[in-house]
Design a protein around this motif. Structure first.
Motif, PDB file in Angstrom:
ATOM      1  N   HIS A  13      21.686   4.769  24.902  1.00 32.70           N
ATOM      2  CA  HIS A  13      22.094   3.366  24.815  1.00 32.70           C
ATOM      3  C   HIS A  13      23.353   3.403  23.976  1.00 32.70           C
ATOM      4  CE1 HIS A  13      22.128  -0.914  23.899  1.00 32.70           C
ATOM      5  NE2 HIS A  13      21.268  -1.069  24.896  1.00 32.70           N
ATOM      6  N   TYR A  18      17.718   7.054  22.257  1.00 29.60           N
ATOM      7  CA  TYR A  18      16.570   6.362  21.672  1.00 29.60           C
ATOM      8  C   TYR A  18      15.330   6.684  22.491  1.00 29.60           C
ATOM      9  CZ  TYR A  18      20.261   3.694  19.440  1.00 29.60           C
ATOM     10  OH  TYR A  18      21.369   3.336  18.724  1.00 29.60           O
ATOM     11  N   HIS A  37      11.703   0.642  28.587  1.00 29.70           N
ATOM     12  CA  HIS A  37      11.497  -0.162  27.385  1.00 29.70           C
ATOM     13  C   HIS A  37      11.775   0.738  26.192  1.00 29.70           C
ATOM     14  CE1 HIS A  37       9.849  -2.757  24.344  1.00 29.70           C
ATOM     15  NE2 HIS A  37       8.978  -1.831  24.002  1.00 29.70           N
ATOM     16  N   TYR A  38      12.711   0.327  25.337  1.00 29.51           N
ATOM     17  CA  TYR A  38      13.037   1.100  24.138  1.00 29.51           C
ATOM     18  C   TYR A  38      11.953   0.852  23.104  1.00 29.51           C
ATOM     19  CZ  TYR A  38      17.577   1.535  26.373  1.00 29.51           C
ATOM     20  OH  TYR A  38      18.579   1.816  27.266  1.00 29.51           O
ATOM     21  N   TRP A  41      11.831  -1.812  20.129  1.00 22.49           N
ATOM     22  CA  TRP A  41      12.834  -2.854  20.395  1.00 22.49           C
ATOM     23  C   TRP A  41      12.145  -3.997  21.126  1.00 22.49           C
ATOM     24  CZ3 TRP A  41      18.350  -0.939  21.926  1.00 22.49           C
ATOM     25  CH2 TRP A  41      18.706   0.174  21.146  1.00 22.49           C
ATOM     26  N   SER A  42      12.717  -5.183  21.032  1.00 24.88           N
ATOM     27  CA  SER A  42      12.126  -6.311  21.756  1.00 24.88           C
ATOM     28  C   SER A  42      12.350  -6.112  23.258  1.00 24.88           C
ATOM     29  CB  SER A  42      12.733  -7.628  21.288  1.00 24.88           C
ATOM     30  OG  SER A  42      13.879  -7.925  22.026  1.00 24.88           O
ATOM     31  N   LYS A  43      11.502  -6.769  24.031  1.00 26.13           N
ATOM     32  CA  LYS A  43      11.550  -6.601  25.493  1.00 26.13           C
ATOM     33  C   LYS A  43      12.876  -7.071  26.091  1.00 26.13           C
ATOM     34  CE  LYS A  43       6.756  -6.505  27.056  1.00 26.13           C
ATOM     35  NZ  LYS A  43       6.689  -5.133  26.547  1.00 26.13           N
ATOM     36  N   TRP A  45      15.632  -6.068  25.480  1.00 25.24           N
ATOM     37  CA  TRP A  45      16.498  -4.899  25.671  1.00 25.24           C
ATOM     38  C   TRP A  45      16.077  -4.055  26.873  1.00 25.24           C
ATOM     39  CZ3 TRP A  45      20.913  -4.290  23.017  1.00 25.24           C
ATOM     40  CH2 TRP A  45      21.057  -4.992  21.813  1.00 25.24           C
ATOM     41  N   ASP A  46      14.926  -4.342  27.453  1.00 22.21           N
ATOM     42  CA  ASP A  46      14.469  -3.569  28.613  1.00 22.21           C
ATOM     43  C   ASP A  46      15.537  -3.629  29.702  1.00 22.21           C
ATOM     44  OD1 ASP A  46      12.172  -3.466  27.108  1.00 22.21           O
ATOM     45  OD2 ASP A  46      10.852  -4.259  28.660  1.00 22.21           O
TER      46      ASP A  46
END
Length: 72
Positions: A13, A18, A37-38, A41-43, A45-46
């Motif tokens: 990223h 990550y 999905h990282y 991280w919050s979704k 950012w998917d």
């Protein structure tokens, strides 16, 4: 595809790697794409990424991730 759904991977990223999880995969016009999905991280950012953004989660690649972080 090279990566399976549910597999943990390293994903680029920007310039860094990550830890991420492959949630879906699809083959479009002979190119595999993966929805990742990282982790942590919050979704929001998917995202869909191509093969060249992903690495297997191996000791060697974890070392690469650490080297990239150091060089920032």
């Amino acid at each position: 595809g090279s990566f399976k759904e549910g597999e943990r991977v390293l994903a680029y990223h920007g310039p860094l790697l990550y830890e991420a999880k492959v949630q879906k995969s699809e083959n479009k016009e002979d190119e595999w794409r993966y929805h990742v999905h990282y982790l942590g991280w919050s979704k929001s950012w998917d995202e869909w990424v191509t093969n060249d953004r992903l690495l297997k989660l191996t000791d060697e690649n974890i070392r690469k991730q650490q080297e990239l972080e150091k060089s920032q």
